[in-house]
Scaffold this motif. Structure first.
Motif, PDB file in Angstrom:
ATOM      1  N   LEU A 312       6.468  31.602   1.552  1.00 51.23           N
ATOM      2  CA  LEU A 312       7.524  30.786   0.954  1.00 51.23           C
ATOM      3  C   LEU A 312       8.131  29.844   1.977  1.00 51.23           C
ATOM      4  N   TYR A 330      11.256  37.868  -4.420  1.00 57.96           N
ATOM      5  CA  TYR A 330      10.325  37.124  -5.267  1.00 57.96           C
ATOM      6  C   TYR A 330       9.067  37.943  -5.544  1.00 57.96           C
ATOM      7  N   SER A 331       8.519  38.581  -4.526  1.00 57.73           N
ATOM      8  CA  SER A 331       7.298  39.381  -4.720  1.00 57.73           C
ATOM      9  C   SER A 331       7.404  40.630  -3.856  1.00 57.73           C
ATOM     10  N   GLN A 336       0.022  41.591   3.395  1.00 58.15           N
ATOM     11  CA  GLN A 336      -0.029  40.429   4.291  1.00 58.15           C
ATOM     12  C   GLN A 336      -0.083  40.805   5.771  1.00 58.15           C
ATOM     13  N   LYS A 366       9.245  23.600   3.489  1.00 60.36           N
ATOM     14  CA  LYS A 366       8.917  25.004   3.723  1.00 60.36           C
ATOM     15  C   LYS A 366       8.856  25.316   5.226  1.00 60.36           C
TER      16      LYS A 366
END
Ligand code: COA
Length: 436
Positions: A312, A330-331, A336, A366
Motif C-alpha cells: 500500500l 485492509y488485508s 509477504q 505511495k
C-alpha cells in the motif's frame, strides 16, 4: 467397516450437521475459493439459535453469509486476513482482527485459535476413500486434525488436486453431498501502469528462477511479461490464471527447480473456472499446508527464488506497509515477509515489492516521507530489497538511508517528487541533486 459403509453412515444434511455447533464455540471455515457454501448458508438461516460463536477464516470469495448483518452477535468473525466481504465487518466492530503470519495459522489452530468445529469442502472420495481438499490446503489439515467435529461439503465440482491435500473419509464426522461451481476471482485487463511494472519486474527475473507471486493486480501483469523466459518454476502461497497460461506455453516447467523439481507448489489457488479445470487431476501441481509452503527455510531451498509482492505504501527508509491504510486494517501480512526472507536467503534469490507509484486516481503518492500514522509495517527496512513502480527499480539492500531515499524518490510519481525532495533535504541536511 469399509470406507464406503463408513461414508454412507456419515452422509447428512447441513441443518443436521450444524447441531454440533454450540454457543461460545470456535468454528474454522475453509479459505479463499474453497469456502464452503451450503453449511454457512444453514448457519445463517438458523443464526438465532446461536450466540457468540467465533468464526475463523481468512479471505473468502463470494457471498459468505455468516458475515451478513443478521448474523452479527450470533457469529463473530475473527481473522488475521481481511478482504472485501469482511473488512467493514471488522471495522464496524462486528468482528476482530489479529496480526499473524499465514504460516503460523496451522500451529495456532487448536491453541490460540480454538477449533471446536471445522467446516470445509472436498471432492468425492477416490477408490481408497481419500477426498482432495481441492483449491485450498493451507490450514485445512490442521483444523481437521484439531476439531471435535469435522463437517465436509462433498462437492463434485471441486478439482482433484495432489500434494499433501487429502483427507480420508475416516477423518470426517458429517459429509454433505452437493454440487456447485467454485467462486471465481475476477481479473481486469492490466493497465499501462501495471504492464510497465511487470516489465521492470521481468527485467529482474532470470531463466531458471522459481517465483512466488502475491495477491493483487501486479502479479498477473508480471506474468504477462514473462513469455520470453525459460524454465521458470513456482513455489508460492497462491497463484491465479497467469501461472496456468505460462505452464501451457511451456515457460513454466519447473525443470531447474532445486526443490519439488517439475512441480508447481502452492498452498491455495484462486482464479477462473478455466484455472480450476486446468488444476483438476493435474499432476504438475501440488498443494501443501501453508506452514510448509511459507516456511522461509523451505522457500530458501529454491535456487534463484524470486518473490514478488505488492504493498500500500513505502516510506523513504524502505519500510513497507502492505496490510493497513493508516489505522484501517485492509488485508493481512499473509506470507509477504516469509517470502521476502526466504528469497533473500536463497542462492541467487531476490525479493521484489512492486506497486503503482500512486493510489486513488493519482491523488496519493505511495512513496511517502513517513508511513500514514497507524500503518503496520509488513516488511521491515532491514528485509526490503527491490522496490518497483512504473518509473523503475529502486535497489535498497545494503544502501544507506540517504541512498535509499534518493532511489525511492526516483521511482515516485513526478508530481510528488518535489515534496519528497524537500523532505530529503530537511532530513539529510544536503542537496538532493548531489545525491541523485
Ligand atoms: N493510501 C490510500 N489508499 C490506498 C493506498 C495508499 N497508500 N494504496 C492503495 N490504496 C487503495 C487503492 O486506491 C485501492 O482502493 P479502491 O479499492 O477504492 O480502488 C485499495 O487501496 C487497494 O489497492 P490496490 O493497489 O488495488 O490493492 P491490490 O488489490 O493490488 O492489493 C495489497 C495490494 C497490498 C493490499 C495486497 O497485495 C496485500 O494484501 N498484500 C499483503 C499480503 C501479501 O503480500 N500477501 C502475499 C504473500 S504470499
Amino acid at each position: 467397516m469399509n470406507w464406503k459403509d463408513e461414508y454412507a453412515k456419515k452422509l447428512t444434511t447441513a441443518d443436521e450437521a450444524i447441531k454440533d455447533i454450540h454457543d461460545g464455540d470456535w468454528v474454522v471455515i475453509g479459505h479463499a475459493a474453497a469456502v464452503p457454501r451450503v453449511v454457512p448458508h444453514a448457519m445463517a438461516v438458523h443464526c438465532n439459535d446461536y450466540n457468540n460463536v467465533k468464526v475463523f477464516h481468512m479471505t473468502t470469495l463470494g457471498d459468505n453469509e455468516v458475515l451478513h448483518p443478521e448474523c452479527f452477535g450470533h457469529f463473530r468473525h475473527v481473522s488475521n486476513f481481511l478482504s472485501g466481504n469482511s473488512r467493514d465487518v471488522v471495522f464496524n466492530n462486528h468482528g476482530d482482527f489479529f496480526p499473524a503470519y499465514f504460516k503460523d495459522v496451522p500451529p495456532m489452530i487448536g491453541r490460540e485459535i480454538p477449533c471446536d468445529v471445522a467446516i470445509f469442502q472436498a471432492t468425492p472420495p477416490d477408490e481408497n476413500g481419500y477426498c482432495s481438499l481441492g483449491v485450498s490446503c493451507d490450514y485445512a489439515p490442521a483444523a481437521i486434525r484439531a476439531a471435535k467435529s469435522v463437517i465436509v461439503e462433498i462437492n463434485d465440482r471441486v478439482p482433484f488436486t495432489y500434494g499433501n491435500s487429502m483427507i480420508h473419509v475416516s477423518q470426517i464426522d458429517h459429509a454433505i453431498e452437493c454440487s456447485y461451481a467454485l467462486p471465481e476471482l475476477g481479473s481486469a485487463a492490466p493497465t499501462d501502469v501495471e504492464l510497465a511494472i511487470g516489465r521492470h519486474c521481468a527485467s529482474l527475473i532470470e531463466d531458471g528462477s522459481t517465483l512466488q507471486l502475491g495477491i493483487g493486480a501486479i502479479p498477473n501483469a508480471v506474468l504477462l511479461e514473462l513469455v520470453d523466459k525459460n524454465d521458470l518454476g513456482i513455489h508460492s502461497e497462491m497463484f491465479s490464471d497467469g501461472v496456468a497460461d505460462l505452464m501451457k506455453r511451456g515457460n513454466i516447467n519447473g525443470s531447474r527447480k532445486t526443490l519439488h523439481k517439475g512441480k508447481v507448489v502452492t498452498t491455495f489457488i484462486m482464479g477462473s473456472q478455466n484455472l480450476y479445470d486446468f488444476c483438476n487431476h493435474n499432476e504438475a501441481i501440488e498443494l501443501y499446508p501453508v506452514d510448509y509452503t511459507n516456511d522461509p527455510s523451505v522457500i530458501a531451498k529454491n535456487y534463484r527464488m524470486v518473490s514478488i509482492n505488492s504493498c500500500l505504501e513505502v516510506d523513504l527508509m524502505g519500510q513497507v506497509a502492505a496490510e493497513s491504510i493508516g489505522m484501517k486494517q485492509y488485508s493481512g501480512i499473509g506470507g509477504q515477509i516469509d517470502f521476502v526472507r526466504g528469497a533473500s536467503m536463497a542462492q541467487e534469490g531476490k525479493s521484489i515489492i512492486a506497486m503503482p507509484s500512486t493510489a486513488a486516481k493519482g491523488t496519493i503518492s505511495k512513496v511517502k516521507p513517513f508511513l500514514t500514522p497507524g500503518a503496520a509495517v509488513s516488511t521491515t527496512r532491514n528485509d526490503v530489497n527491490y522496490v518497483v513502480t512504473e518509473y523503475g527499480i529502486a535497489q535498497l539492500k545494503g544502501r544507506t538511508l540517504k541512498q535509499r531515499a534518493a532511489a525511492l524518490i526516483k521511482i515516485a510519481h513526478p508530481n510528488f517528487r518535489p515534496a519528497l525532495i524537500e523532505e530529503f533535504e530537511r532530513r539529510f541536511l544536503c542537496s538532493y541533486k548531489e545525491n541523485e
